[in-house]
Design a protein around this motif. Structure first.
Motif, PDB file in Angstrom:
ATOM      1  N   LYS A 183       4.023   7.424   6.170  1.00 16.66           N
ATOM      2  CA  LYS A 183       3.297   6.945   7.772  1.00 16.66           C
ATOM      3  C   LYS A 183       4.351   5.678   8.428  1.00 16.66           C
ATOM      4  O   LYS A 183       3.768   4.974   9.016  1.00 16.66           O
ATOM      5  CB  LYS A 183       1.973   6.375   7.620  1.00 16.66           C
ATOM      6  N   ARG A 184       5.432   5.661   7.917  1.00 16.55           N
ATOM      7  CA  ARG A 184       6.259   4.491   8.159  1.00 16.55           C
ATOM      8  C   ARG A 184       6.433   4.380   9.583  1.00 16.55           C
ATOM      9  O   ARG A 184       6.406   3.430  10.533  1.00 16.55           O
ATOM     10  CB  ARG A 184       7.727   4.599   7.645  1.00 16.55           C
ATOM     11  N   GLY A 185       6.680   5.690  10.659  1.00 17.39           N
ATOM     12  CA  GLY A 185       6.710   5.763  11.939  1.00 17.39           C
ATOM     13  C   GLY A 185       5.621   5.499  12.632  1.00 17.39           C
ATOM     14  O   GLY A 185       5.658   4.531  13.674  1.00 17.39           O
ATOM     15  N   LEU A 186       4.466   5.671  12.468  1.00 18.00           N
ATOM     16  CA  LEU A 186       2.898   5.165  12.662  1.00 18.00           C
ATOM     17  C   LEU A 186       2.943   3.667  12.698  1.00 18.00           C
ATOM     18  O   LEU A 186       2.660   3.194  13.701  1.00 18.00           O
ATOM     19  CB  LEU A 186       1.880   5.914  12.082  1.00 18.00           C
ATOM     20  N   TYR A 236       0.945  -1.365  -0.090  1.00 20.11           N
ATOM     21  CA  TYR A 236      -0.064   0.106   0.053  1.00 20.11           C
ATOM     22  C   TYR A 236       0.750   1.369   0.089  1.00 20.11           C
ATOM     23  O   TYR A 236       0.870   2.246   1.168  1.00 20.11           O
ATOM     24  CB  TYR A 236      -0.851   0.087   1.339  1.00 20.11           C
ATOM     25  N   PRO A 237       1.624   1.650  -1.146  1.00 18.97           N
ATOM     26  CA  PRO A 237       2.563   2.618  -1.104  1.00 18.97           C
ATOM     27  C   PRO A 237       1.780   4.025  -1.062  1.00 18.97           C
ATOM     28  O   PRO A 237       2.372   4.734  -0.543  1.00 18.97           O
ATOM     29  CB  PRO A 237       3.417   2.439  -2.322  1.00 18.97           C
ATOM     30  N   LYS A 238       0.611   4.137  -1.739  1.00 15.86           N
ATOM     31  CA  LYS A 238      -0.082   5.365  -1.392  1.00 15.86           C
ATOM     32  C   LYS A 238      -0.252   5.754  -0.322  1.00 15.86           C
ATOM     33  O   LYS A 238      -0.391   6.818   0.077  1.00 15.86           O
ATOM     34  CB  LYS A 238      -1.235   5.229  -2.393  1.00 15.86           C
ATOM     35  N   PHE A 239      -0.866   4.972   0.514  1.00 22.48           N
ATOM     36  CA  PHE A 239      -1.333   5.353   1.911  1.00 22.48           C
ATOM     37  C   PHE A 239      -0.052   5.165   2.899  1.00 22.48           C
ATOM     38  O   PHE A 239      -0.454   5.945   3.798  1.00 22.48           O
ATOM     39  CB  PHE A 239      -2.524   4.318   2.234  1.00 22.48           C
TER      40      PHE A 239
END
Length: 642
Positions: free
Chosen positions: A449-452, A442-445
């Motif tokens: 947001k990697r940290g989350l 899901y690259p778009k979403f």
């Protein structure tokens, strides 16, 4: 855009070599996990080659190098064990390591998306991710054990050096001898040795029964650290000191991975190098102790037994140790390599990491057994009676040996801090497998947001790991290790090498590698072709068959698992493996045409398979019509024409 596979604006900027630096920086600034010097603006790259190499070494060099390899070496003939060990490194370890790291680097994708090369086997990537997830749950529990022992080491004397205040079993470590005699009704009764059969004479030698007691460190491990229950049926309460240590472990991992490889790459400068400093210190201290020579000779010296090489189990254990020590088929090698720049020399990297890993195992053995030799000298026992496998070596035998040294807290602190750093490195890659798979799906979403996502994964895995820090927690850890981190990896590795060499095409894969590292001579590829096509699959098939044939239900010491526990273990195995046929059937059902035509179409790479960036695709993977695309990228300063 979809016609040409260009997913968003950053594709158009970074996959076009004519794009200005200002336009590139404008897009990169949108994602804090991508540096201004990164080649891949969507996924990011390692900040430096050193960070990648240290991360790979830290991933490959883990807790097993410190306790499992030394135990296997002395169990299977000492120095003689190095012969099958090096052979298995050459014919199974290196070929698979090189294959996996090349696979991930070529397409810059994680262990699931790389199977766009052979869509019918995409379930293999899911299996790898699930195995890494299960392993991350219990591996961090082992990390929690090390954290607890680290805190406990800040005491003098060490709490497991005597049993005052916590044990009601006494401190006698010598065997208690009983006299088995028959009572008037025919039942057996145990009297002390001085009591004779008739109450007046000494006990006959044939009736003497020796009952050894637990050592103090073993009592501490069971009673204080684990608060272990009698069986898996008796769960017991949560052991709160272990739960808090587990939480601390996940906090450290979450903090190190919050910015992905950009943050973990900085942490490994310490965590990947510190264990070598500690091992060197322990080795220097160990060889100066009385009895150290006996330990080293037992490990790899004059007591080497070449006749052991005729036993099939020795070769099986050597192969499995290489396989598991290098973390092959876990998905981590593919995930970490996917963040490399396209033209990185993955062949050279594979050689360096594999040799370093195996050298570390051998080196760790000297440090471990020099001190175990001193322990055997103190107790007046053979080395074989103080060396134990697995957890027993790391949390019972070695702590016991350290407690006998002068300034024992210092050595204990160094040892357990080393175990923590070894565990953290391996956990970094395991969690990276999960986050990479999710981000690729899901690259778009999830791009920014990697940290989350990392925090959520750590919280969920912490909660799933709580059963492993109850009174029955050690049984759960051993169960998951047996049924998940065992021969499932052999299945995944076998399908991986078969899929790339036979379905995708070994020669085609070699051309892919040459696109990255440059053309090589035919002589260079002779060895790798022979391994990928014949030797490695055959070795894996033999090991897999032997492992299944010789499989026995796990036990923890003398404690047997209940039937429901064994059934649950097989359910975990089935859950990890079932995605391979499920995804294959789904892919075939989704294809068009007759059955055979559908199968063939699922064995052909997808249209978007190949190097991630357009400028690396070349003529072999070039998309027609992309040369004349004119796109305008609007930044906050100006409009840039590509």
């Amino acid at each position: 855009m979809r016609k040409y596979g260009l997913k968003n604006v950053s594709d158009l900027v970074f996959k076009n070599p004519t794009a200005s630096d200002e336009a590139k920086n404008a897009v990169k600034s949108q994602d804090p996990h991508v540096g201004t010097e990164d080649e891949n603006a969507e996924r990011g790259n390692w900040s430096s080659k050193r960070e990648y190499m240290l991360s790979m070494i830290g991933y490959a060099v883990g807790l097993g190098n410190v306790w499992r390899f030394p135990y296997l070496a002395y169990k299977h003939g000492g120095g003689a064990f190095l012969i099958p060990y090096v052979i298995m490194l050459s014919i199974a370890g290196l070929p698979l390591f090189f294959l996996e790291s090349s696979f991930g680097q070529f397409c810059s994708q994680g262990p699931i998306n790389v199977w766009k090369a052979v869509p019918i086997l995409q379930g293999v990537g899911i299996t790898m991710m699930l195995v890494s997830t299960f392993v991350a749950i219990y591996y961090n529990v082992i990390l929690a054990y090390s954290i607890y022992y680290l805190f406990a080491s800040f005491q003098y004397p060490l709490p497991w050096s005597n049993c005052s205040g916590w044990s009601d079993m006494g401190c006698n470590i010598n065997a208690t001898e009983y006299c088995n005699t028959t009572s008037y009704n025919g039942s057996l009764v145990a009297l002390n040795r001085s009591a004779g059969a008739d109450g007046n004479q000494s006990c006959p030698e044939e009736l003497i029964v020796s009952t050894p007691l637990q050592t103090i460190s073993e009592q501490y491990w069971d009673v204080v650290a684990l608060q272990r229950t009698s069986s898996m049926d008796e769960t017991g309460p949560v052991v709160w000191h272990l739960a808090l240590c587990l939480l601390l472990g996940w906090i450290m991992i979450g903090a190190a991975l919050f910015k992905g490889i950009k943050s973990s790459g900085k942490v490994v400068y310490f965590t990947a190098t510190f264990p070598y400093a500690v091992l060197l210190i322990l080795l220097i201290r160990g060889v100066t102790l009385e009895g150290a020579r006996n330990g080293i000779e037992y490990y790899i010296g004059s007591q080497s037994n070449l006749t052991k090489l005729s036993e099939a189990e020795v070769w099986k254990d050597a192969a499995t140790q290489i396989f598991f020590s290098l973390s092959i088929a876990w998905g981590g090698l593919t995930a970490l390599a996917s963040y490399n720049k396209f033209h990185n020399n993955c062949y050279k990297d594979s050689i360096i990491v594999c040799v370093t890993n195996c050298g570390t195992s051998i080196f760790a053995g000297f440090a471990i057994f020099s001190i175990l030799g001193h322990m055997a000298h103190v107790y007046g026992k053979p080395v074989s009676e103080v060396a134990q496998a697995g957890f027993g070596l790391a949390f019972i035998a070695y702590p016991d040996a350290l407690s006998k040294l002068p300034i024992s807290p210092l050595w204990s602190i160094l040892f357990f801090f080393m175990l923590i750093t070894l565990g953290l490195d391996s956990q970094f890659a395991g969690i990276e497998v999960i986050t990479t798979c999710l981000q690729d799906a899901y690259p778009k979403f999830l791009k920014s947001k990697r940290g989350l996502i990392t925090v959520i994964i750590c919280v969920v895995l912490f909660l799933l790991g709580l059963p492993c820090v109850t009174g029955a927690g050690i049984y759960w850890v051993n169960l998951i290790d047996t049924f998940v981190a065992g021969w499932i990896l052999l299945v995944a590795g076998l399908l991986e090498v078969f899929g790339l060499s036979c379905i995708y095409g070994g020669n085609r894969f070699i051309k892919d590698i040459e696109m990255m590292i440059g053309n090589k001579s035919a002589i260079f590829w002779i060895w790798w072709r022979s391994c990928w096509f014949f030797i490695t699959p055959f070795v894996l098939l033999v090991i897999l068959g032997w492992s299944v044939y010789t499989f026995t239900a796990p036990t923890y010491g003398t404690v047997e698992y209940p039937e429901w526990g064994i059934a649950l273990g097989w359910c975990m195995t089935a859950f990890c493996l079932m995605w391979i046929p499920i995804v294959a059937v789904w892919r075939i059902a989704k294809a068009s045409g007759g059955l055979w035509q559908r199968i063939k179409s699922t064995c052909v790479p997808t249209e978007d398979w190949g190097p991630y960036l357009e400028r690396h695709r070349g003529e072999r993977y070039g998309r027609p019509g992309t040369d004349n695309i004119n796109v305008y990228v609007i930044s906050n300063k100006n409009t840039t024409r590509l």
